[in-house]
Motif scaffolding. Sequence first.
Motif, PDB file in Angstrom:
ATOM      1  N   PRO A  74       0.816  -1.222   0.000  1.00 38.85           N
ATOM      2  CA  PRO A  74       0.000   0.000   0.000  1.00 38.85           C
ATOM      3  C   PRO A  74       0.844   1.264   0.000  1.00 38.85           C
ATOM      4  O   PRO A  74       1.807   1.379   0.750  1.00 38.85           O
ATOM      5  N   LEU A  75       0.467   2.213  -0.837  1.00 44.19           N
ATOM      6  CA  LEU A  75       1.193   3.478  -0.920  1.00 44.19           C
ATOM      7  C   LEU A  75       0.590   4.538  -0.013  1.00 44.19           C
ATOM      8  O   LEU A  75       1.090   5.655   0.066  1.00 44.19           O
ATOM      9  N   GLY A  76      -0.490   4.203   0.671  1.00 45.56           N
ATOM     10  CA  GLY A  76      -1.127   5.137   1.595  1.00 45.56           C
ATOM     11  C   GLY A  76      -1.814   4.383   2.711  1.00 45.56           C
ATOM     12  O   GLY A  76      -2.150   3.205   2.574  1.00 45.56           O
ATOM     13  N   SER A  77      -1.990   5.038   3.843  1.00 45.52           N
ATOM     14  CA  SER A  77      -2.648   4.391   4.986  1.00 45.52           C
ATOM     15  C   SER A  77      -4.161   4.484   4.845  1.00 45.52           C
ATOM     16  O   SER A  77      -4.687   5.367   4.188  1.00 45.52           O
ATOM     17  N   GLY A  78      -4.843   3.531   5.477  1.00 42.19           N
ATOM     18  CA  GLY A  78      -6.297   3.569   5.494  1.00 42.19           C
ATOM     19  C   GLY A  78      -6.953   3.248   4.169  1.00 42.19           C
ATOM     20  O   GLY A  78      -8.106   3.625   3.943  1.00 42.19           O
ATOM     21  N   THR A  79      -6.240   2.568   3.270  1.00 40.32           N
ATOM     22  CA  THR A  79      -6.825   2.269   1.964  1.00 40.32           C
ATOM     23  C   THR A  79      -7.399   0.857   1.868  1.00 40.32           C
ATOM     24  O   THR A  79      -7.858   0.452   0.813  1.00 40.32           O
ATOM     25  N   SER A  80      -7.357   0.111   2.963  1.00 41.54           N
ATOM     26  CA  SER A  80      -7.874  -1.257   2.936  1.00 41.54           C
ATOM     27  C   SER A  80      -9.152  -1.400   3.752  1.00 41.54           C
ATOM     28  O   SER A  80      -9.610  -2.514   3.989  1.00 41.54           O
ATOM     29  N   ASP A  81      -9.709  -0.288   4.209  1.00 39.97           N
ATOM     30  CA  ASP A  81     -10.868  -0.361   5.083  1.00 39.97           C
ATOM     31  C   ASP A  81     -12.127  -0.801   4.352  1.00 39.97           C
ATOM     32  O   ASP A  81     -12.972  -1.500   4.904  1.00 39.97           O
ATOM     33  N   GLU A  82     -12.269  -0.377   3.095  1.00 41.59           N
ATOM     34  CA  GLU A  82     -13.478  -0.704   2.353  1.00 41.59           C
ATOM     35  C   GLU A  82     -13.412  -2.121   1.788  1.00 41.59           C
ATOM     36  O   GLU A  82     -12.344  -2.641   1.471  1.00 41.59           O
ATOM     37  N   ILE A  83     -14.577  -2.734   1.665  1.00 37.00           N
ATOM     38  CA  ILE A  83     -14.710  -4.049   1.042  1.00 37.00           C
ATOM     39  C   ILE A  83     -15.466  -3.850  -0.266  1.00 37.00           C
ATOM     40  O   ILE A  83     -16.592  -3.372  -0.267  1.00 37.00           O
ATOM     41  N   HIS A  84     -14.834  -4.191  -1.372  1.00 33.54           N
ATOM     42  CA  HIS A  84     -15.458  -4.027  -2.684  1.00 33.54           C
ATOM     43  C   HIS A  84     -15.869  -5.394  -3.226  1.00 33.54           C
ATOM     44  O   HIS A  84     -15.058  -6.314  -3.283  1.00 33.54           O
ATOM     45  N   LEU A  85     -17.118  -5.509  -3.641  1.00 36.79           N
ATOM     46  CA  LEU A  85     -17.625  -6.726  -4.272  1.00 36.79           C
ATOM     47  C   LEU A  85     -18.028  -6.372  -5.703  1.00 36.79           C
ATOM     48  O   LEU A  85     -18.896  -5.527  -5.914  1.00 36.79           O
ATOM     49  N   TYR A  86     -17.393  -7.010  -6.663  1.00 35.53           N
ATOM     50  CA  TYR A  86     -17.675  -6.745  -8.069  1.00 35.53           C
ATOM     51  C   TYR A  86     -18.309  -7.978  -8.708  1.00 35.53           C
ATOM     52  O   TYR A  86     -17.754  -9.068  -8.647  1.00 35.53           O
ATOM     53  N   VAL A  87     -19.445  -7.783  -9.331  1.00 30.53           N
ATOM     54  CA  VAL A  87     -20.181  -8.879  -9.959  1.00 30.53           C
ATOM     55  C   VAL A  87     -20.103  -8.730 -11.473  1.00 30.53           C
ATOM     56  O   VAL A  87     -20.302  -7.631 -12.010  1.00 30.53           O
ATOM     57  N   CYS A  88     -19.805  -9.813 -12.170  1.00 32.24           N
ATOM     58  CA  CYS A  88     -19.774  -9.778 -13.625  1.00 32.24           C
ATOM     59  C   CYS A  88     -21.200  -9.747 -14.160  1.00 32.24           C
ATOM     60  O   CYS A  88     -21.985 -10.666 -13.913  1.00 32.24           O
ATOM     61  N   THR A  89     -21.542  -8.681 -14.882  1.00 29.56           N
ATOM     62  CA  THR A  89     -22.871  -8.554 -15.501  1.00 29.56           C
ATOM     63  C   THR A  89     -22.734  -8.315 -17.005  1.00 29.56           C
ATOM     64  O   THR A  89     -23.593  -7.686 -17.620  1.00 29.56           O
ATOM     65  N   HIS A  90     -21.655  -8.830 -17.576  1.00 26.97           N
ATOM     66  CA  HIS A  90     -21.339  -8.608 -18.988  1.00 26.97           C
ATOM     67  C   HIS A  90     -22.146  -9.570 -19.862  1.00 26.97           C
ATOM     68  O   HIS A  90     -21.626 -10.563 -20.372  1.00 26.97           O
ATOM     69  N   GLY A  91     -23.407  -9.246 -20.056  1.00 22.03           N
ATOM     70  CA  GLY A  91     -24.311 -10.157 -20.745  1.00 22.03           C
ATOM     71  C   GLY A  91     -23.996 -10.379 -22.206  1.00 22.03           C
ATOM     72  O   GLY A  91     -24.283 -11.460 -22.741  1.00 22.03           O
ATOM     73  N   ALA A  92     -23.416  -9.407 -22.896  1.00 23.85           N
ATOM     74  CA  ALA A  92     -23.098  -9.578 -24.313  1.00 23.85           C
ATOM     75  C   ALA A  92     -21.992 -10.598 -24.520  1.00 23.85           C
ATOM     76  O   ALA A  92     -21.893 -11.211 -25.582  1.00 23.85           O
ATOM     77  N   ARG A  93     -21.159 -10.799 -23.507  1.00 29.40           N
ATOM     78  CA  ARG A  93     -20.069 -11.779 -23.592  1.00 29.40           C
ATOM     79  C   ARG A  93     -20.541 -13.158 -23.133  1.00 29.40           C
ATOM     80  O   ARG A  93     -20.120 -14.180 -23.675  1.00 29.40           O
ATOM     81  N   ASP A  94     -21.402 -13.177 -22.136  1.00 35.46           N
ATOM     82  CA  ASP A  94     -21.921 -14.439 -21.608  1.00 35.46           C
ATOM     83  C   ASP A  94     -23.326 -14.175 -21.070  1.00 35.46           C
ATOM     84  O   ASP A  94     -23.484 -13.448 -20.090  1.00 35.46           O
ATOM     85  N   CYS A  95     -24.333 -14.754 -21.708  1.00 36.09           N
ATOM     86  CA  CYS A  95     -25.713 -14.470 -21.319  1.00 36.09           C
ATOM     87  C   CYS A  95     -26.000 -14.901 -19.885  1.00 36.09           C
ATOM     88  O   CYS A  95     -26.868 -14.330 -19.215  1.00 36.09           O
ATOM     89  N   ARG A  96     -25.250 -15.883 -19.385  1.00 35.94           N
ATOM     90  CA  ARG A  96     -25.458 -16.329 -18.004  1.00 35.94           C
ATOM     91  C   ARG A  96     -25.068 -15.239 -17.017  1.00 35.94           C
ATOM     92  O   ARG A  96     -25.707 -15.052 -15.984  1.00 35.94           O
ATOM     93  N   CYS A  97     -24.000 -14.490 -17.344  1.00 39.12           N
ATOM     94  CA  CYS A  97     -23.603 -13.384 -16.479  1.00 39.12           C
ATOM     95  C   CYS A  97     -24.617 -12.256 -16.553  1.00 39.12           C
ATOM     96  O   CYS A  97     -24.834 -11.542 -15.571  1.00 39.12           O
ATOM     97  N   GLY A  98     -25.230 -12.072 -17.726  1.00 37.61           N
ATOM     98  CA  GLY A  98     -26.247 -11.049 -17.845  1.00 37.61           C
ATOM     99  C   GLY A  98     -27.469 -11.366 -17.020  1.00 37.61           C
ATOM    100  O   GLY A  98     -28.103 -10.475 -16.432  1.00 37.61           O
ATOM    101  N   GLU A  99     -27.825 -12.641 -16.936  1.00 35.75           N
ATOM    102  CA  GLU A  99     -29.027 -13.045 -16.200  1.00 35.75           C
ATOM    103  C   GLU A  99     -28.720 -13.309 -14.718  1.00 35.75           C
ATOM    104  O   GLU A  99     -29.240 -12.649 -13.837  1.00 35.75           O
ATOM    105  N   MET A 100     -27.859 -14.279 -14.455  1.00 33.41           N
ATOM    106  CA  MET A 100     -27.568 -14.637 -13.070  1.00 33.41           C
ATOM    107  C   MET A 100     -26.744 -13.565 -12.382  1.00 33.41           C
ATOM    108  O   MET A 100     -26.924 -13.293 -11.191  1.00 33.41           O
ATOM    109  N   GLY A 101     -25.842 -12.926 -13.137  1.00 30.91           N
ATOM    110  CA  GLY A 101     -25.036 -11.859 -12.548  1.00 30.91           C
ATOM    111  C   GLY A 101     -25.909 -10.722 -12.062  1.00 30.91           C
ATOM    112  O   GLY A 101     -25.684 -10.165 -10.981  1.00 30.91           O
TER     113      GLY A 101
END
Length: 209
Positions: free
Chosen positions: A132-159
């Motif tokens: 880490p190049l700075g303090s206090g940058t790990s406090d947040e929890i990020h959850l990213y969900v794949c919703t790229h339906g044009a690449r995979d219709c399952r991600c578009g629906e279930m994502g």
Amino acid sequence: MSLSLPRALLRTTRTFTTTCRSSSEDPTTKKEKPLYGTAPSHRSYIFIHASEPPFSFPARLSTPLQRALQLKVMKWGGTINFSWLGPPKSTGGGPALTAFSALGGRLEVPELNMDNMEEVAEVLERHATEGPLGSGTSDEIHLYVCTHGARDCRCGEMGGAVLRALQEEVARLAKADPLGIASRIKIGEVGHVGGHQFSGYIASIPYLR
């Protein structure tokens, strides 16, 4: 307080095998194998803030900035994707970046363009290899969900279903405990990740899982 998915979503889940069953196999004699994570590991995961959500992406999204930066970061184990956490704050000079290192910490880059490409790439490498190049940058929890339906219709629906369930659950927890864990959770969307045989895909940051 724990984060739990609503029962309505849980009822839609099922167990998958990681290999296709041949037509000659007797399904009663084969045990289903667990679903292992198959996405490749990286030293740094770098998100370019997209101007629109992934469900609007073409099947394959690529830009000159993304390609130029990918050539630089792949040398030391970095990878790039496009993310959406809501409309980005426009600077007029180029997209912002958010980078997460396997060593911990989050790095925010306000702008990427061809003029500052070398400088940004050097900072990203330091963040990935030195920590880490700075303090206090790990406090947040990020959850990213794949919703790229044009690449995979399952991600578009279930994502999309996974995304909505997470948003509803975090909103419920925030209402019950405004200062609890929900106040540190950010839920976003990403473009195609690869390596996941079945949707939906969730990237848990800063844990890079």
